[in-house]
Design a protein around this motif. Structure first.
Motif, short mmCIF file in Angstrom:
data_model
loop_
_atom_site.label_atom_id
_atom_site.label_comp_id
_atom_site.label_asym_id
_atom_site.label_seq_id
_atom_site.Cartn_x
_atom_site.Cartn_y
_atom_site.Cartn_z
N ASP A 62 10.80 9.51 -12.55
CA ASP A 62 10.51 9.04 -13.90
C ASP A 62 9.07 8.55 -13.94
O ASP A 62 8.37 8.53 -12.91
CB ASP A 62 11.49 7.94 -14.35
CG ASP A 62 11.62 6.82 -13.33
OD1 ASP A 62 10.62 6.48 -12.67
OD2 ASP A 62 12.73 6.27 -13.19
N PHE A 63 8.64 8.13 -15.11
CA PHE A 63 7.24 7.72 -15.28
C PHE A 63 6.92 6.48 -14.46
O PHE A 63 5.82 6.36 -13.90
CB PHE A 63 6.95 7.46 -16.76
CG PHE A 63 5.52 7.07 -17.02
CD1 PHE A 63 4.52 8.04 -17.13
CD2 PHE A 63 5.15 5.73 -17.14
CE1 PHE A 63 3.19 7.68 -17.36
CE2 PHE A 63 3.83 5.37 -17.37
CZ PHE A 63 2.86 6.35 -17.48
N ALA A 64 7.87 5.54 -14.37
CA ALA A 64 7.60 4.32 -13.60
C ALA A 64 7.30 4.66 -12.14
O ALA A 64 6.41 4.07 -11.52
CB ALA A 64 8.78 3.36 -13.69
N ALA A 65 8.05 5.60 -11.58
CA ALA A 65 7.81 5.99 -10.18
C ALA A 65 6.42 6.60 -10.03
O ALA A 65 5.71 6.32 -9.04
CB ALA A 65 8.88 6.98 -9.72
N TRP A 66 6.03 7.43 -11.00
CA TRP A 66 4.69 8.04 -10.95
C TRP A 66 3.61 6.98 -11.10
O TRP A 66 2.65 6.93 -10.33
CB TRP A 66 4.55 9.09 -12.07
CG TRP A 66 3.18 9.68 -12.17
CD1 TRP A 66 2.68 10.73 -11.45
CD2 TRP A 66 2.12 9.25 -13.04
NE1 TRP A 66 1.38 10.98 -11.82
CE2 TRP A 66 1.01 10.09 -12.78
CE3 TRP A 66 2.00 8.25 -13.99
CZ2 TRP A 66 -0.21 9.95 -13.46
CZ3 TRP A 66 0.79 8.10 -14.67
CH2 TRP A 66 -0.29 8.95 -14.41
N LYS A 67 3.76 6.10 -12.10
CA LYS A 67 2.71 5.14 -12.42
C LYS A 67 2.51 4.12 -11.31
O LYS A 67 1.39 3.73 -10.97
CB LYS A 67 3.06 4.41 -13.73
CG LYS A 67 2.06 3.33 -14.13
CD LYS A 67 0.69 3.92 -14.40
CE LYS A 67 -0.34 2.86 -14.74
NZ LYS A 67 -0.07 2.19 -16.02
N LEU A 68 3.60 3.65 -10.70
CA LEU A 68 3.51 2.54 -9.76
C LEU A 68 3.18 2.98 -8.34
O LEU A 68 2.84 2.13 -7.51
CB LEU A 68 4.83 1.75 -9.77
CG LEU A 68 5.10 1.03 -11.10
CD1 LEU A 68 6.52 0.51 -11.14
CD2 LEU A 68 4.12 -0.11 -11.30
N GLU A 69 3.22 4.26 -8.07
CA GLU A 69 2.94 4.74 -6.71
C GLU A 69 1.58 4.26 -6.18
O GLU A 69 1.51 3.77 -5.04
CB GLU A 69 3.01 6.27 -6.68
CG GLU A 69 2.75 6.85 -5.31
CD GLU A 69 2.68 8.37 -5.36
OE1 GLU A 69 3.45 9.01 -4.62
OE2 GLU A 69 1.87 8.91 -6.15
N PRO A 70 0.48 4.33 -6.95
CA PRO A 70 -0.80 3.91 -6.39
C PRO A 70 -1.11 2.42 -6.61
O PRO A 70 -2.18 1.96 -6.20
CB PRO A 70 -1.81 4.77 -7.16
CG PRO A 70 -1.18 4.95 -8.50
CD PRO A 70 0.31 5.01 -8.25
N GLU A 71 -0.21 1.70 -7.27
CA GLU A 71 -0.49 0.29 -7.56
C GLU A 71 -0.16 -0.59 -6.36
O GLU A 71 0.51 -0.18 -5.43
CB GLU A 71 0.31 -0.17 -8.80
CG GLU A 71 0.08 0.67 -10.04
CD GLU A 71 -1.35 0.61 -10.54
OE1 GLU A 71 -2.09 -0.32 -10.18
OE2 GLU A 71 -1.75 1.53 -11.30
N MET A 72 -0.62 -1.84 -6.42
CA MET A 72 -0.35 -2.78 -5.35
C MET A 72 1.15 -3.02 -5.19
O MET A 72 1.67 -3.14 -4.08
CB MET A 72 -1.08 -4.09 -5.63
CG MET A 72 -1.17 -5.03 -4.45
SD MET A 72 -2.24 -6.43 -4.85
CE MET A 72 -2.04 -7.41 -3.35
N ALA A 73 1.88 -3.06 -6.31
CA ALA A 73 3.33 -3.29 -6.26
C ALA A 73 4.05 -2.13 -5.58
O ALA A 73 4.99 -2.35 -4.81
CB ALA A 73 3.88 -3.49 -7.67
N GLY A 74 3.66 -0.91 -5.89
CA GLY A 74 4.20 0.25 -5.20
C GLY A 74 5.47 0.84 -5.76
O GLY A 74 5.69 2.04 -5.65
N SER A 75 6.34 0.01 -6.35
CA SER A 75 7.61 0.53 -6.84
C SER A 75 8.16 -0.35 -7.95
O SER A 75 7.84 -1.55 -8.04
CB SER A 75 8.65 0.60 -5.71
OG SER A 75 9.07 -0.71 -5.33
#
Length: 674
Positions: free
Chosen positions: A277-290
């Motif tokens: 889903d979009f959350a998985a795509w968006k958060l992959e490169p962020e500090m939070a990760g998931s």
């Protein structure tokens, strides 16, 4: 092309806004876009073997003329919109999306960047970093897609550009076109400064008397002070109705179908790229990760905030009933009774601090903190800008010009709501290098007449510090490449400098030096200052709950299947949280511009709280030394975070500063929720 759009000839390299007309933008955009397309095509078609210089370094410079045209245009479109600029936005958006698709999905560029990335370990660290990021971004843009999937991704990007532009313009239209006249006999409870601001708002619109508009610096204090419950309800409902199809422009500015289509297209795009889903795509490169880590943080804070909000709700409802109102506490009641409770509990009246919080005094505080922490000095700069009340300063250190800082602080009907920091140009060290030109934009209530002091609320002062915290990230940037300059960091790391800077506003030594009476020059009395600081945490349950509602709705919208009925989904999420009925979301779906006017904060509104966990712990690093201006800690903050931009992953930057990861304890303590 008007050459002033490319070669800026104003003082210290500023654009000459007085030499730029709206008619100049379309031909300049056509020319600059064609130049960018030609430059990127030359890189992709280069017969020479790919190396760093002919691929990554060339890509960093390829869009410079286009970036300069767009930085001026989108600055003006946000701070002083008009029909032509809105029309140009609608024209530019799909064309920029098509260009982004063409370059971001070009298999030739993808192959060249991959080839360079294979030898990234032989490159200089910052060269290797932009290579890694370019490969990641191309992959995430769909450069590896083929056939029908590739074509569909291009279509999605173009449609998204149209939808997000329309969403923003609809919210602006409903904010601009709502005006609530308030008769002289219905002003009970309103302080004199607010009545003067309401009269100034009426005069600006060619009206008599006084009005309430949907400018936050006007409507929030109105809801805090107006004893006329019926008027509060009208004003609040208009504020909540922006973009819903029930706002000032009715169905013409209905954002609900737009929001539903945006969510559907984001989900489809993520799945085309192989994500759940979009959350998985968006958060992959962020500090939070998931999404799981994000939700875990938000729910840790939610439980404490919900308990506090529930206790406060009971107290405020009792006050409402004591006033003879036989009704439940409603959203348009909360701020009034919370303000009364604050006065009773802390013997504090927000109106008493207004004379001490002028814009000029608080700018002096902002600049003084920057000087004491980082040695920055600010000299006013006369320059032709886009409005007479916009100001500019030269920022120097040890006699060296570091940046140009521009402040546009007052609300106007044509300005987008909210507050933000942007850069007309970012710092880099390519060739002769480039200094940043940083812009802070706010929507404070202007003075009633020219030359009179502009008074800020405590929230306004906090906003001033917050946006300047972002500005320091640009001003102190010291990197080689523009793509990793300043605030070009993970989305859930970008709010750290801004929220950290807010802490200095709350320090007695800062207030004692700068919060001075506009007429007498006397400092803010110590007892009033202490009551102000104590009262600042009095409504933490409300402020934390309204924020978390928005963050949790944003996250849920982007996990799993997108909703067909966004408002039903919003209601279901809030119902599952047992959210207090009298505390609506800070940004309800129809006007949630953070997540529907672009992708930056989509599935990322949590980032303010993720950053707050760090900013609380970062300020503790100063407190632990016994000196909130400790030179060694300030130097370490600059060297490890503020000057580094995105040259390293966010968690590495944080560890370099603090040598460990933070927990939520300092955040809860800072909000008074522990």
């Amino acid at each position: 092309m008007n050459p002033e759009l490319i070669r800026w000839t104003g003082p210290e390299g500023l654009p000459r806004f007085d030499l730029i007309a709206d008619k100049d933008f379309a031909p300049a955009f056509d020319t600059a876009l064609a130049q960018a397309e030609a430059a990127m095509e030359a890189i992709a078609a280069n017969p020479a073997a790919p190396d760093f210089d002919n691929t990554l370094a060339a890509m960093e410079l390829a869009e410079e003329p286009l970036n300069r045209v767009l930085s001026i245009f989108y600055t003006l479109a946000a701070v002083d919109s008009n029909d032509l600029r809105q029309s140009l936005q609608r024209d530019f958006a799909p064309r920029l999306a098509a260009y982004g698709s063409k370059t971001g999905m070009d298999p030739r560029l993808y192959a060249r960047v991959r080839a360079v990335a294979e030898g990234a370990d032989t490159l200089e660290p910052q060269d290797a970093r932009i290579t890694t990021l370019a490969l990641r971004d191309l992959t995430r843009s769909g450069a590896g897609l083929e056939g029908a999937a590739r074509q569909r991704m291009t279509e999605i990007r173009g449609r998204m550009a149209e939808l997000t532009t329309q969403f923003s313009q609809n919210v602006l239209a409903d904010e601009r076109d709502f005006v609530l006249p308030v008769a002289d006999d219905r002003l009970d409870g309103l302080p004199d400064w607010l009545i003067r601001a309401m009269r100034a708002a009426a005069k600006e619109r060619g009206l008599q008397g006084q009005v309430v508009t949907l400018n936050r610096s006007l409507i929030v204090p109105f809801l805090e002070h107006a004893t006329d419950r019926a008027l509060r309800e009208v004003a609040f409902r208009a504020w909540a109705a922006r973009g819903s199809g029930q706002g000032a422009n009715g169905a013409e500015t209905d954002n609900l179908p737009i929001a539903a289509e945006i969510l559907s297209l984001r989900h489809e795009r993520a799945q085309l790229l192989g994500y759940e889903d979009f959350a998985a795509w968006k958060l992959e490169p962020e500090m939070a990760g998931s999404a799981e880590r994000v939700e875990d943080l938000l729910r840790q804070v939610w439980d404490a905030a919900r308990r506090r909000a529930g206790d406060d709700e009971a107290r405020l409802a009792a006050m409402l009933h004591a006033d003879g109102v036989n009704d439940r506490l409603q959203p348009w009641d909360w701020r009034l009774y919370a303000e009364r409770l604050r006065k009773e509990t802390h013997d504090f009246d927000a109106a008493r601090i207004k004379p001490y919080l002028t814009l000029d005094a608080m700018l002096g505080a902002v600049f003084d903190v920057a000087n004491r922490l980082f040695g920055l000095e600010f000299q006013p700069l006369r320059a032709p800008l886009w409005a007479d009340d916009v100001r500019a300063w030269k920022v120097t250190r040890d006699g060296r010009l570091m940046a140009i800082f521009v402040g546009d602080y007052f609300a106007r009907p044509s300005k987008r709501s909210g507050a933000w920091c942007s850069a007309l140009q970012v710092q880099h060290r390519i060739g002769q290098g480039q200094r940043p030109i940083v812009v802070n934009v706010c929507n404070f209530t202007p003075p009633e007449q020219a030359g009179a002091p502009a008074f800020l609320s405590w929230d306004d002062a906090r906003t001033l510090f917050h946006e300047f915290g972002h500005a320091t990230h640009h001003i102190l940037s010291d990197v080689k490449w523009p793509s990793i300059s300043g605030t070009s960091v993970a989305q859930d790391f970008v709010e750290l400098p801004s929220q950290l800077y807010e802490h200095w506003l709350e320090q007695p030594q800062v207030l004692d030096a700068h919060a001075r009476h506009c007429q007498t020059g006397e400092p803010l009395p110590a007892d009033l200052r202490d009551r102000l600081l104590a009262a600042g945490k009095a409504d933490a349950g409300f402020s934390t709950t309204e924020y978390l509602e928005s963050a949790l709705v944003d996250l849920a919208f982007h996990r799993g299947q997108p909703p067909a009925d966004v408002m039903a989904r919003q209601s279901a999420i809030l119902g599952a949280l047992s959210a207090p009925g009298a505390i609506p979301m800070r940004h309800a779906t129809p006007h949630f511009a953070h997540i529907f006017s672009g992708d930056s904060y989509a599935s990322g509104y949590y980032s303010y709280m993720w950053s707050e966990v760090m900013d609380a712990d970062a300020f503790a690093a100063f407190e632990e030394t016994g000196d909130i201006f400790d030179p060694a800690t300030a130097r370490r903050l600059e060297e490890t975070i503020l000057s580094r931009g995105g040259s390293l992953p966010a968690d590495e930057l944080w560890i370099a500063f603090r040598e460990r990861m933070p927990g939520v304890e300092a955040l809860l303590r800072g909000r008074g929720l522990n």
